[in-house]
Scaffold this motif. Sequence first.
Motif, PDB file in Angstrom:
ATOM      1  N   GLU A  98       3.524   9.820 -11.363  1.00 37.58           N
ATOM      2  CA  GLU A  98       5.198  10.384 -11.729  1.00 37.58           C
ATOM      3  C   GLU A  98       5.671  10.836 -10.709  1.00 37.58           C
ATOM      4  OE1 GLU A  98       4.222  11.791 -16.432  1.00 37.58           O
ATOM      5  OE2 GLU A  98       3.247  13.169 -14.744  1.00 37.58           O
ATOM      6  N   VAL A  99       5.271  11.701  -9.771  1.00 42.71           N
ATOM      7  CA  VAL A  99       5.867  12.196  -8.578  1.00 42.71           C
ATOM      8  C   VAL A  99       6.463  10.939  -7.644  1.00 42.71           C
ATOM      9  CG1 VAL A  99       5.789  13.359  -6.295  1.00 42.71           C
ATOM     10  CG2 VAL A  99       5.116  14.461  -8.454  1.00 42.71           C
ATOM     11  N   GLN A 100       5.572   9.829  -7.480  1.00 46.80           N
ATOM     12  CA  GLN A 100       5.932   8.919  -6.730  1.00 46.80           C
ATOM     13  C   GLN A 100       7.114   7.921  -7.181  1.00 46.80           C
ATOM     14  OE1 GLN A 100       2.294   6.997  -5.974  1.00 46.80           O
ATOM     15  NE2 GLN A 100       1.891   8.154  -4.238  1.00 46.80           N
ATOM     16  N   ALA A 101       7.172   7.935  -8.555  1.00 43.54           N
ATOM     17  CA  ALA A 101       8.106   7.408  -9.380  1.00 43.54           C
ATOM     18  C   ALA A 101       9.312   8.040  -9.241  1.00 43.54           C
ATOM     19  CB  ALA A 101       7.493   7.142 -10.651  1.00 43.54           C
ATOM     20  N   ALA A 102       9.535   9.324  -9.312  1.00 44.24           N
ATOM     21  CA  ALA A 102      10.740  10.208  -9.168  1.00 44.24           C
ATOM     22  C   ALA A 102      11.257  10.171  -7.731  1.00 44.24           C
ATOM     23  CB  ALA A 102      10.253  11.668  -9.473  1.00 44.24           C
ATOM     24  N   VAL A 103      10.469  10.184  -6.725  1.00 43.76           N
ATOM     25  CA  VAL A 103      10.829   9.762  -5.470  1.00 43.76           C
ATOM     26  C   VAL A 103      11.524   8.503  -5.202  1.00 43.76           C
ATOM     27  CG1 VAL A 103      10.022   9.548  -2.988  1.00 43.76           C
ATOM     28  CG2 VAL A 103       8.977  11.481  -4.374  1.00 43.76           C
ATOM     29  N   ALA A 104      10.857   7.411  -5.825  1.00 50.51           N
ATOM     30  CA  ALA A 104      11.469   6.072  -5.838  1.00 50.51           C
ATOM     31  C   ALA A 104      12.881   6.042  -6.367  1.00 50.51           C
ATOM     32  CB  ALA A 104      10.311   5.115  -6.247  1.00 50.51           C
ATOM     33  N   ALA A 105      13.007   6.485  -7.527  1.00 53.52           N
ATOM     34  CA  ALA A 105      14.042   6.605  -8.359  1.00 53.52           C
ATOM     35  C   ALA A 105      15.288   7.489  -7.704  1.00 53.52           C
ATOM     36  CB  ALA A 105      13.992   7.059  -9.628  1.00 53.52           C
ATOM     37  N   ALA A 106      14.967   8.666  -6.998  1.00 58.67           N
ATOM     38  CA  ALA A 106      15.688   9.300  -6.312  1.00 58.67           C
ATOM     39  C   ALA A 106      16.378   8.542  -4.960  1.00 58.67           C
ATOM     40  CB  ALA A 106      15.180  10.778  -5.865  1.00 58.67           C
ATOM     41  N   VAL A 107      15.254   7.880  -4.354  1.00 60.10           N
ATOM     42  CA  VAL A 107      15.662   7.278  -3.139  1.00 60.10           C
ATOM     43  C   VAL A 107      16.702   5.966  -3.468  1.00 60.10           C
ATOM     44  CG1 VAL A 107      15.077   5.468  -1.551  1.00 60.10           C
ATOM     45  CG2 VAL A 107      13.795   7.679  -1.672  1.00 60.10           C
ATOM     46  N   ALA A 108      16.499   5.464  -4.575  1.00 65.28           N
ATOM     47  CA  ALA A 108      17.359   4.163  -5.150  1.00 65.28           C
ATOM     48  C   ALA A 108      18.748   5.034  -5.519  1.00 65.28           C
ATOM     49  CB  ALA A 108      16.668   3.525  -6.174  1.00 65.28           C
ATOM     50  N   GLU A 109      18.722   5.955  -6.248  1.00 70.17           N
ATOM     51  CA  GLU A 109      19.942   6.513  -6.840  1.00 70.17           C
ATOM     52  C   GLU A 109      20.738   7.230  -5.674  1.00 70.17           C
ATOM     53  OE1 GLU A 109      20.809  10.885  -8.964  1.00 70.17           O
ATOM     54  OE2 GLU A 109      19.007   9.607  -9.904  1.00 70.17           O
ATOM     55  N   THR A 110      20.131   7.681  -4.381  1.00 74.54           N
ATOM     56  CA  THR A 110      21.102   8.381  -3.718  1.00 74.54           C
ATOM     57  C   THR A 110      21.433   7.096  -2.677  1.00 74.54           C
ATOM     58  OG1 THR A 110      19.206   8.764  -2.261  1.00 74.54           O
ATOM     59  CG2 THR A 110      20.125  10.597  -3.704  1.00 74.54           C
ATOM     60  N   GLY A 111      21.001   5.841  -2.783  1.00 66.76           N
ATOM     61  CA  GLY A 111      21.394   4.923  -1.556  1.00 66.76           C
ATOM     62  C   GLY A 111      20.702   5.254  -0.358  1.00 66.76           C
ATOM     63  N   ALA A 112      19.693   6.281   0.007  1.00 70.02           N
ATOM     64  CA  ALA A 112      19.020   6.502   1.025  1.00 70.02           C
ATOM     65  C   ALA A 112      18.454   5.436   1.856  1.00 70.02           C
ATOM     66  CB  ALA A 112      17.931   7.553   1.107  1.00 70.02           C
ATOM     67  N   LYS A 120      19.354  14.508   1.375  1.00 64.30           N
ATOM     68  CA  LYS A 120      20.126  13.860   0.121  1.00 64.30           C
ATOM     69  C   LYS A 120      19.204  13.751  -1.048  1.00 64.30           C
ATOM     70  CE  LYS A 120      22.378  10.666   1.600  1.00 64.30           C
ATOM     71  NZ  LYS A 120      23.292   9.364   1.722  1.00 64.30           N
ATOM     72  N   VAL A 121      18.053  12.954  -0.756  1.00 62.85           N
ATOM     73  CA  VAL A 121      16.942  12.782  -1.616  1.00 62.85           C
ATOM     74  C   VAL A 121      16.360  13.979  -2.098  1.00 62.85           C
ATOM     75  CG1 VAL A 121      14.774  11.538  -1.914  1.00 62.85           C
ATOM     76  CG2 VAL A 121      16.423  10.590  -0.519  1.00 62.85           C
ATOM     77  N   ILE A 122      15.901  14.744  -1.167  1.00 64.44           N
ATOM     78  CA  ILE A 122      15.195  16.063  -1.489  1.00 64.44           C
ATOM     79  C   ILE A 122      16.119  16.953  -2.502  1.00 64.44           C
ATOM     80  CG2 ILE A 122      14.504  18.445  -0.409  1.00 64.44           C
ATOM     81  CD1 ILE A 122      12.333  16.219   0.036  1.00 64.44           C
ATOM     82  N   ASP A 123      17.514  17.123  -2.256  1.00 63.94           N
ATOM     83  CA  ASP A 123      18.555  18.065  -3.054  1.00 63.94           C
ATOM     84  C   ASP A 123      18.191  17.405  -4.450  1.00 63.94           C
ATOM     85  OD1 ASP A 123      19.073  19.676  -1.016  1.00 63.94           O
ATOM     86  OD2 ASP A 123      20.867  18.577  -0.516  1.00 63.94           O
ATOM     87  N   VAL A 124      18.153  16.148  -4.675  1.00 65.24           N
ATOM     88  CA  VAL A 124      18.043  15.310  -6.022  1.00 65.24           C
ATOM     89  C   VAL A 124      16.827  15.890  -6.487  1.00 65.24           C
ATOM     90  CG1 VAL A 124      17.875  13.414  -7.315  1.00 65.24           C
ATOM     91  CG2 VAL A 124      19.749  13.598  -5.462  1.00 65.24           C
ATOM     92  N   LEU A 125      15.739  16.036  -6.069  1.00 64.53           N
ATOM     93  CA  LEU A 125      14.174  16.154  -6.435  1.00 64.53           C
ATOM     94  C   LEU A 125      13.905  17.551  -6.717  1.00 64.53           C
ATOM     95  CD1 LEU A 125      12.260  13.578  -4.446  1.00 64.53           C
ATOM     96  CD2 LEU A 125      12.741  13.141  -6.624  1.00 64.53           C
ATOM     97  N   LYS A 126      14.730  18.689  -5.888  1.00 67.67           N
ATOM     98  CA  LYS A 126      14.295  19.861  -6.115  1.00 67.67           C
ATOM     99  C   LYS A 126      14.699  20.282  -7.562  1.00 67.67           C
ATOM    100  CE  LYS A 126      14.723  22.442  -1.885  1.00 67.67           C
ATOM    101  NZ  LYS A 126      15.383  23.316  -1.081  1.00 67.67           N
ATOM    102  N   THR A 127      15.790  19.791  -8.074  1.00 72.64           N
ATOM    103  CA  THR A 127      16.311  20.253  -9.530  1.00 72.64           C
ATOM    104  C   THR A 127      15.453  19.408 -10.482  1.00 72.64           C
ATOM    105  OG1 THR A 127      17.958  18.310  -9.496  1.00 72.64           O
ATOM    106  CG2 THR A 127      18.534  20.593  -8.875  1.00 72.64           C
ATOM    107  N   ARG A 128      15.062  18.091 -10.296  1.00 72.08           N
ATOM    108  CA  ARG A 128      14.141  17.343 -11.129  1.00 72.08           C
ATOM    109  C   ARG A 128      12.591  17.800 -11.201  1.00 72.08           C
ATOM    110  NH1 ARG A 128      16.308  11.523  -9.801  1.00 72.08           N
ATOM    111  NH2 ARG A 128      18.373  11.691 -10.679  1.00 72.08           N
TER     112      ARG A 128
END
Length: 148
Positions: A98-112, A120-128
């Motif tokens: 689940e954590v790996q899926a959240a990381v992949a989703a955040a990377v795709a979402e931020t366009g990193a 950018k990715v860490i900031d998104v994941l911190k709240t989630r």
Amino acid sequence: MTLKEQITDDMKAAMRAKETAKLGTIRLLTAAMKQKEVDERIELDDGMVLVIIEKMIKQRKDSITQFEAGGRQDLADIEKAELEILSKYMPAALSDEEVQAAVAAAVAETGAVGPQDMRKVIDVLKTRLAGRADMGKVSGLVKAALAK
């Protein structure tokens, strides 16, 4: 019911039941929450309360390690009891998948695209993932995902 309200209700219940250890731990938690509210002039939401609880849990784990290394099992036991009480307020931990899926989703979402976008990715994941995953591990997973 918010987490803050639940903590307050648990404190009242501990007072009525005369559970001194639980009451002391909850009072430490409420004091930390009030201190944060006063210092920053804000009203805490559940995410901010979880950050405070995480910090207190980390302090307890560090203290347990130090006390056991120093041969003070009596103090380590007290810290373990506080750790157990604080841990009850944390949400269920996510699985590695689940954590790996959240990381992949955040990377795709931020366009990193590279290591320079890690913040950018860490900031998104911190709240989630607040309170549901070890952010040290998450950071490593983000770094690995962006290094590809």
